[in-house]
Design a protein around this motif. Structure first.
Motif, mmCIF file in Angstrom:
data_model
loop_
_atom_site.group_PDB
_atom_site.id
_atom_site.type_symbol
_atom_site.label_atom_id
_atom_site.label_comp_id
_atom_site.label_asym_id
_atom_site.label_seq_id
_atom_site.Cartn_x
_atom_site.Cartn_y
_atom_site.Cartn_z
ATOM 1 N N GLN A 94 -6.420 -9.656 -3.964
ATOM 2 C CA GLN A 94 -6.971 -10.803 -3.248
ATOM 3 C C GLN A 94 -8.343 -11.192 -3.800
ATOM 4 O OE1 GLN A 94 -6.723 -9.382 0.787
ATOM 5 N NE2 GLN A 94 -4.832 -10.516 1.160
ATOM 6 N N ASN A 95 -9.080 -10.221 -4.308
ATOM 7 C CA ASN A 95 -10.391 -10.486 -4.899
ATOM 8 C C ASN A 95 -10.302 -10.773 -6.396
ATOM 9 O OD1 ASN A 95 -12.224 -10.206 -2.649
ATOM 10 N ND2 ASN A 95 -11.593 -8.059 -2.600
ATOM 11 N N SER A 96 -9.069 -10.940 -6.905
ATOM 12 C CA SER A 96 -8.803 -11.254 -8.316
ATOM 13 C C SER A 96 -9.434 -10.243 -9.271
ATOM 14 C CB SER A 96 -9.296 -12.662 -8.656
ATOM 15 O OG SER A 96 -8.652 -13.606 -7.847
ATOM 16 N N LEU A 97 -9.355 -8.974 -8.907
ATOM 17 C CA LEU A 97 -9.882 -7.907 -9.766
ATOM 18 C C LEU A 97 -8.778 -7.422 -10.708
ATOM 19 C CD1 LEU A 97 -11.853 -5.943 -7.060
ATOM 20 C CD2 LEU A 97 -12.763 -7.538 -8.744
ATOM 21 N N PRO A 98 -9.118 -7.054 -11.925
ATOM 22 C CA PRO A 98 -8.105 -6.636 -12.907
ATOM 23 C C PRO A 98 -7.654 -5.188 -12.709
ATOM 24 C CG PRO A 98 -10.266 -6.568 -13.912
ATOM 25 C CD PRO A 98 -10.452 -7.117 -12.515
ATOM 26 N N ILE A 99 -7.002 -4.926 -11.598
ATOM 27 C CA ILE A 99 -6.521 -3.585 -11.265
ATOM 28 C C ILE A 99 -5.003 -3.640 -11.150
ATOM 29 C CG2 ILE A 99 -6.589 -1.744 -9.529
ATOM 30 C CD1 ILE A 99 -9.262 -2.090 -10.875
ATOM 31 N N THR A 100 -4.328 -2.682 -11.754
ATOM 32 C CA THR A 100 -2.870 -2.637 -11.652
ATOM 33 C C THR A 100 -2.458 -1.628 -10.583
ATOM 34 O OG1 THR A 100 -2.647 -0.894 -13.308
ATOM 35 C CG2 THR A 100 -2.639 -3.182 -14.113
ATOM 36 N N VAL A 101 -1.215 -1.729 -10.172
ATOM 37 C CA VAL A 101 -0.706 -0.786 -9.179
ATOM 38 C C VAL A 101 -0.686 0.623 -9.770
ATOM 39 C CG1 VAL A 101 1.759 -1.083 -9.690
ATOM 40 C CG2 VAL A 101 1.053 -0.487 -7.388
ATOM 41 N N ARG A 102 -0.501 0.708 -11.060
ATOM 42 C CA ARG A 102 -0.521 2.025 -11.716
ATOM 43 C C ARG A 102 -1.914 2.650 -11.638
ATOM 44 N NH1 ARG A 102 1.948 3.430 -17.607
ATOM 45 N NH2 ARG A 102 1.595 5.664 -17.460
ATOM 46 N N ASP A 103 -2.969 1.831 -11.793
ATOM 47 C CA ASP A 103 -4.335 2.337 -11.676
ATOM 48 C C ASP A 103 -4.580 2.916 -10.284
ATOM 49 O OD1 ASP A 103 -4.889 1.445 -14.265
ATOM 50 O OD2 ASP A 103 -5.696 -0.479 -13.558
ATOM 51 N N VAL A 104 -4.119 2.185 -9.266
ATOM 52 C CA VAL A 104 -4.310 2.643 -7.887
ATOM 53 C C VAL A 104 -3.507 3.915 -7.644
ATOM 54 C CG1 VAL A 104 -4.025 2.043 -5.451
ATOM 55 C CG2 VAL A 104 -4.830 0.322 -7.066
ATOM 56 N N ALA A 105 -2.287 3.947 -8.137
ATOM 57 C CA ALA A 105 -1.437 5.133 -7.960
ATOM 58 C C ALA A 105 -2.087 6.367 -8.594
ATOM 59 C CB ALA A 105 -0.062 4.886 -8.555
ATOM 60 N N GLU A 106 -2.663 6.210 -9.772
ATOM 61 C CA GLU A 106 -3.323 7.333 -10.423
ATOM 62 C C GLU A 106 -4.586 7.759 -9.678
ATOM 63 O OE1 GLU A 106 -3.952 6.288 -14.507
ATOM 64 O OE2 GLU A 106 -1.809 6.280 -14.946
ATOM 65 N N ALA A 107 -5.349 6.776 -9.186
ATOM 66 C CA ALA A 107 -6.585 7.097 -8.462
ATOM 67 C C ALA A 107 -6.290 7.824 -7.156
ATOM 68 C CB ALA A 107 -7.380 5.826 -8.188
ATOM 69 N N CYS A 108 -5.203 7.429 -6.482
ATOM 70 C CA CYS A 108 -4.848 8.036 -5.190
ATOM 71 C C CYS A 108 -3.850 9.182 -5.351
ATOM 72 C CB CYS A 108 -4.256 6.984 -4.263
ATOM 73 S SG CYS A 108 -5.398 5.672 -3.826
ATOM 74 N N GLN A 109 -3.439 9.468 -6.582
ATOM 75 C CA GLN A 109 -2.457 10.514 -6.879
ATOM 76 C C GLN A 109 -1.160 10.293 -6.120
ATOM 77 O OE1 GLN A 109 -4.496 14.191 -6.160
ATOM 78 N NE2 GLN A 109 -5.881 13.916 -7.873
ATOM 79 N N LEU A 110 -0.599 9.069 -6.289
ATOM 80 C CA LEU A 110 0.632 8.679 -5.624
ATOM 81 C C LEU A 110 1.685 8.295 -6.653
ATOM 82 C CD1 LEU A 110 -0.945 6.374 -2.896
ATOM 83 C CD2 LEU A 110 -0.031 8.668 -2.552
ATOM 84 N N ASP A 111 2.923 8.319 -6.230
ATOM 85 C CA ASP A 111 4.012 7.834 -7.059
ATOM 86 C C ASP A 111 3.910 6.318 -7.154
ATOM 87 O OD1 ASP A 111 6.601 8.004 -8.465
ATOM 88 O OD2 ASP A 111 7.324 6.954 -6.669
#
Length: 135
Positions: A94-111
């Protein structure tokens, strides 16, 4: 040994006063459940946003989204972590930041696939408007 002296010293260290250790323990012990969950969510969102180097605005948006999505039904464990990750990803989109779902998954240690499912469900249930990805 002077066991009575040790017990008295221990009690003295836990004396409930304005700034004593006992005041902190009593505060933690008698906190309500919602305040505890809010504190845990704040820590979780701040940790994920810190790992991704997101700003305070994105973190505040993610926290607000988690609170909205929970709607008073607090959970624990992996469910809360999944929801937090999905909300962090939605806030970054929503804030138009260049973050992928994979980046978030790795940061949170999620599948990554499970996180994507939770994100899509969050988008659908709460009718979130997110801009399309611009590679």
């Amino acid at each position: 040994e002077d066991r009575g002296g040790q017990l008295a010293a221990a009690r003295g260290g836990l004396a409930i006063g304005p700034g004593g250790v006992g005041a902190h323990i009593a505060k933690q012990f008698f906190r309500d459940e919602e305040a505890t969950h809010m504190e845990n969510i704040t820590k979780s969102v701040n940790f994920a946003c810190g790992q991704l180097r997101l700003g305070k605005d994105a973190a505040a948006d993610a926290k607000a989204l988690v609170v909205k999505a929970c709607d008073g039904r607090w959970g624990e464990g992996e469910w809360t972590t999944m929801l937090t990750g999905a909300c962090v990803y939605a806030a970054s989109r929503q804030n138009s930041l260049p973050i992928t779902v994979r980046d978030v998954a790795e940061a949170c240690q999620l599948d990554v696939f499970a996180l994507g499912r939770v994100y899509n469900r969050l988008k659908f249930l709460h009718e979130l408007k997110v801009p399309p990805l611009d590679p």
